[in-house]
Design a protein around this motif. Sequence first.
Motif, PDB file in Angstrom:
ATOM      1  N   ILE A 120       0.841  -1.202   0.000  1.00  0.00           N
ATOM      2  CA  ILE A 120       0.000   0.000   0.000  1.00  0.00           C
ATOM      3  C   ILE A 120       0.876   1.252   0.000  1.00  0.00           C
ATOM      4  N   ASP A 121       1.911   1.257   0.833  1.00  0.00           N
ATOM      5  CA  ASP A 121       2.835   2.391   0.876  1.00  0.00           C
ATOM      6  C   ASP A 121       3.559   2.559  -0.457  1.00  0.00           C
ATOM      7  N   ALA A 122       3.947   1.435  -1.066  1.00  0.00           N
ATOM      8  CA  ALA A 122       4.682   1.499  -2.331  1.00  0.00           C
ATOM      9  C   ALA A 122       3.798   2.054  -3.451  1.00  0.00           C
ATOM     10  N   PHE A 123       2.538   1.660  -3.472  1.00  0.00           N
ATOM     11  CA  PHE A 123       1.627   2.200  -4.486  1.00  0.00           C
ATOM     12  C   PHE A 123       1.406   3.695  -4.279  1.00  0.00           C
ATOM     13  N   ALA A 124       1.351   4.118  -3.029  1.00  0.00           N
ATOM     14  CA  ALA A 124       1.212   5.548  -2.746  1.00  0.00           C
ATOM     15  C   ALA A 124       2.450   6.300  -3.227  1.00  0.00           C
ATOM     16  N   ASP A 125       3.627   5.701  -3.025  1.00  0.00           N
ATOM     17  CA  ASP A 125       4.867   6.315  -3.508  1.00  0.00           C
ATOM     18  C   ASP A 125       4.857   6.404  -5.037  1.00  0.00           C
ATOM     19  N   LEU A 126       4.390   5.350  -5.699  1.00  0.00           N
ATOM     20  CA  LEU A 126       4.312   5.363  -7.157  1.00  0.00           C
ATOM     21  C   LEU A 126       3.402   6.483  -7.642  1.00  0.00           C
ATOM     22  N   THR A 127       2.265   6.646  -6.993  1.00  0.00           N
ATOM     23  CA  THR A 127       1.332   7.706  -7.389  1.00  0.00           C
ATOM     24  C   THR A 127       1.982   9.075  -7.271  1.00  0.00           C
ATOM     25  N   ARG A 128       2.679   9.303  -6.160  1.00  0.00           N
ATOM     26  CA  ARG A 128       3.373  10.585  -5.985  1.00  0.00           C
ATOM     27  C   ARG A 128       4.451  10.769  -7.054  1.00  0.00           C
ATOM     28  N   TYR A 129       5.129   9.694  -7.384  1.00  0.00           N
ATOM     29  CA  TYR A 129       6.179   9.722  -8.393  1.00  0.00           C
ATOM     30  C   TYR A 129       5.608  10.124  -9.749  1.00  0.00           C
ATOM     31  N   LEU A 130       4.484   9.521 -10.128  1.00  0.00           N
ATOM     32  CA  LEU A 130       3.870   9.808 -11.422  1.00  0.00           C
ATOM     33  C   LEU A 130       3.336  11.231 -11.476  1.00  0.00           C
ATOM     34  N   ARG A 131       2.742  11.683 -10.386  1.00  0.00           N
ATOM     35  CA  ARG A 131       2.223  13.049 -10.352  1.00  0.00           C
ATOM     36  C   ARG A 131       3.351  14.073 -10.464  1.00  0.00           C
ATOM     37  N   ALA A 132       4.464  13.776  -9.806  1.00  0.00           N
ATOM     38  CA  ALA A 132       5.609  14.684  -9.884  1.00  0.00           C
ATOM     39  C   ALA A 132       6.146  14.743 -11.309  1.00  0.00           C
ATOM     40  N   ARG A 186      10.931   4.442 -14.619  1.00  0.00           N
ATOM     41  CA  ARG A 186      12.027   4.891 -13.751  1.00  0.00           C
ATOM     42  C   ARG A 186      11.775   4.455 -12.304  1.00  0.00           C
ATOM     43  N   PHE A 187      10.524   4.539 -11.851  1.00  0.00           N
ATOM     44  CA  PHE A 187      10.196   4.101 -10.494  1.00  0.00           C
ATOM     45  C   PHE A 187      10.560   2.629 -10.313  1.00  0.00           C
ATOM     46  N   ALA A 188      10.166   1.792 -11.274  1.00  0.00           N
ATOM     47  CA  ALA A 188      10.464   0.359 -11.176  1.00  0.00           C
ATOM     48  C   ALA A 188      11.964   0.107 -11.185  1.00  0.00           C
ATOM     49  N   ARG A 189      12.682   0.875 -11.984  1.00  0.00           N
ATOM     50  CA  ARG A 189      14.128   0.697 -12.086  1.00  0.00           C
ATOM     51  C   ARG A 189      14.839   1.138 -10.808  1.00  0.00           C
ATOM     52  N   GLU A 190      14.371   2.213 -10.211  1.00  0.00           N
ATOM     53  CA  GLU A 190      15.025   2.763  -9.021  1.00  0.00           C
ATOM     54  C   GLU A 190      14.553   2.114  -7.723  1.00  0.00           C
ATOM     55  N   HIS A 191      13.389   1.458  -7.747  1.00  0.00           N
ATOM     56  CA  HIS A 191      12.826   0.842  -6.536  1.00  0.00           C
ATOM     57  C   HIS A 191      12.400  -0.598  -6.824  1.00  0.00           C
ATOM     58  N   PRO A 192      13.326  -1.455  -7.229  1.00  0.00           N
ATOM     59  CA  PRO A 192      12.951  -2.821  -7.623  1.00  0.00           C
ATOM     60  C   PRO A 192      12.326  -3.647  -6.508  1.00  0.00           C
ATOM     61  N   ALA A 193      12.786  -3.470  -5.278  1.00  0.00           N
ATOM     62  CA  ALA A 193      12.210  -4.240  -4.176  1.00  0.00           C
ATOM     63  C   ALA A 193      10.756  -3.834  -3.946  1.00  0.00           C
ATOM     64  N   ASP A 194      10.487  -2.530  -3.968  1.00  0.00           N
ATOM     65  CA  ASP A 194       9.108  -2.063  -3.840  1.00  0.00           C
ATOM     66  C   ASP A 194       8.259  -2.620  -4.974  1.00  0.00           C
ATOM     67  N   TYR A 195       8.802  -2.567  -6.176  1.00  0.00           N
ATOM     68  CA  TYR A 195       8.046  -3.010  -7.351  1.00  0.00           C
ATOM     69  C   TYR A 195       7.704  -4.493  -7.249  1.00  0.00           C
TER      70      TYR A 195
END
Length: 220
Positions: free
Chosen positions: A74-86, A111-120
């Motif tokens: 849930i936290d990782a998806f929230a981070d992804l959303t913030r990443y895309l909005r930015a 880029r999010f997936a590449r930089e945060h593979p464990a989260d992804y």
Amino acid sequence: MGSSVTPTSRRARNPRGQGRQLREDIVSAAHALLHEAGEDGVTLRAIARRIGISAPSIYAHFTDRESVLLAVAIDAFADLTRYLRAAADAADTGSGGESEVLRAVCAGYLRFAREHPADYQVMFGGAWNGARAVETGAVTTEQVRELGAEALTVFATALRRCHATHDAVQEDIATAATTVWVGLHGLAHQRIVAPGFPWPADAEAHLIARLTGLPATPHP
């Protein structure tokens, strides 16, 4: 993401009414263990040891390991959303128009997936398996569907704006947004599981172009 917890820190007993902080520490510890030791390193005992509590204390907040990993997802998806909005906001200040915003959102996802593979991995059936969680009754199908709803909205908004300015040709925005996400996920996932593959330098640009209907490179 979450509070910082060191392996040697010992946690004082929570005063009454401060259980929320313990919950956040549990999720933060699980996230750190996932990055440091991989999926197998995320156990309730390891989490408890990291934040200096007994393993049974976790059950006041989470029923099992799967529910802890769901919180991480849930936290990782929230981070992804913030990443895309930015990414969208940054592109919106340029002169590339709505098509550049859409490209930026797609590139931001990769880029999010590449930089945060464990989260992804925990988001998409690695450390935490949404299908298995639904089968066991740990979560509902609706809860799993809601995980990526806000991130999907970012894609849909970018596509809708392109469609409105005739920069893209998709008619059904909901279908187009889902298709773009799934297509990007294919490349993102394969980059993580097959890092040694000789990925072409322009694979990302061509994939985004095919998924969105935009040219492979921005207009001059």
